[in-house]
Design a protein around this motif. Sequence first.
Motif, PDB file in Angstrom:
ATOM      1  N   LYS A 108      10.209  -3.980 101.396  1.00  0.00           N
ATOM      2  CA  LYS A 108       9.641  -3.460 100.159  1.00  0.00           C
ATOM      3  C   LYS A 108       9.624  -4.529  99.070  1.00  0.00           C
ATOM      4  N   PRO A 109       8.731  -5.500  99.193  1.00  0.00           N
ATOM      5  CA  PRO A 109       8.646  -6.556  98.161  1.00  0.00           C
ATOM      6  C   PRO A 109       8.180  -5.981  96.833  1.00  0.00           C
ATOM      7  N   SER A 110       8.586  -6.624  95.731  1.00  0.00           N
ATOM      8  CA  SER A 110       8.216  -6.161  94.394  1.00  0.00           C
ATOM      9  C   SER A 110       7.126  -7.015  93.758  1.00  0.00           C
ATOM     10  N   SER A 111       6.697  -8.060  94.454  1.00  0.00           N
ATOM     11  CA  SER A 111       5.629  -8.916  93.936  1.00  0.00           C
ATOM     12  C   SER A 111       4.735  -9.359  95.084  1.00  0.00           C
ATOM     13  N   LEU A 112       3.523  -9.764  94.736  1.00  0.00           N
ATOM     14  CA  LEU A 112       2.578 -10.223  95.759  1.00  0.00           C
ATOM     15  C   LEU A 112       3.062 -11.502  96.417  1.00  0.00           C
ATOM     16  N   SER A 113       3.594 -12.423  95.634  1.00  0.00           N
ATOM     17  CA  SER A 113       4.075 -13.686  96.213  1.00  0.00           C
ATOM     18  C   SER A 113       5.212 -13.443  97.203  1.00  0.00           C
ATOM     19  N   GLU A 114       6.087 -12.515  96.886  1.00  0.00           N
ATOM     20  CA  GLU A 114       7.184 -12.172  97.803  1.00  0.00           C
ATOM     21  C   GLU A 114       6.633 -11.572  99.092  1.00  0.00           C
ATOM     22  N   ALA A 115       5.640 -10.707  98.975  1.00  0.00           N
ATOM     23  CA  ALA A 115       5.034 -10.084 100.157  1.00  0.00           C
ATOM     24  C   ALA A 115       4.348 -11.122 101.038  1.00  0.00           C
ATOM     25  N   LEU A 116       3.610 -12.037 100.430  1.00  0.00           N
ATOM     26  CA  LEU A 116       2.893 -13.062 101.194  1.00  0.00           C
ATOM     27  C   LEU A 116       3.867 -14.004 101.895  1.00  0.00           C
TER      28      LEU A 116
END
Length: 292
Positions: free
Chosen positions: A9-17
């Motif tokens: 459950k990432p909280s930012s797009l950069s973390e998800a990518l």
Amino acid sequence: MFRIDEILKPSSLSEALNMLSNDKKTKIIAGGTDLLIKMRHNNLIISRLLSLQNIEELKSIGWEDGKFFIGSSVTFSNLAENEDVKEGFLILKQAALSMGGPQVRNAATIGGNICNGTTSADSAPALFALDAQLLLKSKDNFRIVNIMDFYKGPGLVDISDTEILTKFILNPPKGKWGGWYEKFSTRKAMDISMLGCAVVLSVSENTITDARIALGVAAPTPIRCKQAEDIATGKGLSEDKLNKISHAALLQSAPRTSWRASKEFRSDIIIELVKRCVENAYKKAGGVYDQA
């Protein structure tokens, strides 16, 4: 049955990518209204899901530099209720409200609807008619793909395991224009589209200067009917012209027989819905249609 071993459950797009780049087997989940059904029916075991639910930057809607942007995690309920959509993109509101019931619309996202790759996606014809572009991002790169190039075949879309669809960029026609969407299904609610039609027309002094006609469930993927668009462009709208436009759209389609409807029945629906959508889009753009 299906099994999920872990949900990220990432909280930012950069973390998800970054998470995606480290494990190409991780699957993305947005609203889950499509993916969870697929998992259950196909008895899938997915070791890791990446949820986009907490990434606020994927939920924005608005104008920027003369273009309209819709985040991929915008739900169908939020899309239908957005004031900019209500005022300037009736065709999108119509498509959003045709999607399932309130519970489904509250969860289902426009990005998930398109990335699922089905020809019955309720938002697809409207996005085709609005000539939408898709912004895809990976950890170290990004690219913009026209929605007509995004569909590669039934259930196949042009997105890699390390990419996230972040937003839709809409390119409405210049000048005075109108749009209309209609969906035909066996039931009036909570049913998969048997055919979807979206039309966007630009009109100047009753003359159609630009035409975009899109169909869903009329071929293996959603389509734009270029020959029908060419027939529509120029002069005004008459009953004879409507007949020519609708039959040209049918010729460009590839309706098939399934357990839901015969090829012949789908063909009749294509002709009728194209006529309705063209006529209504023409009137929304300020054109005066005289059936006499």
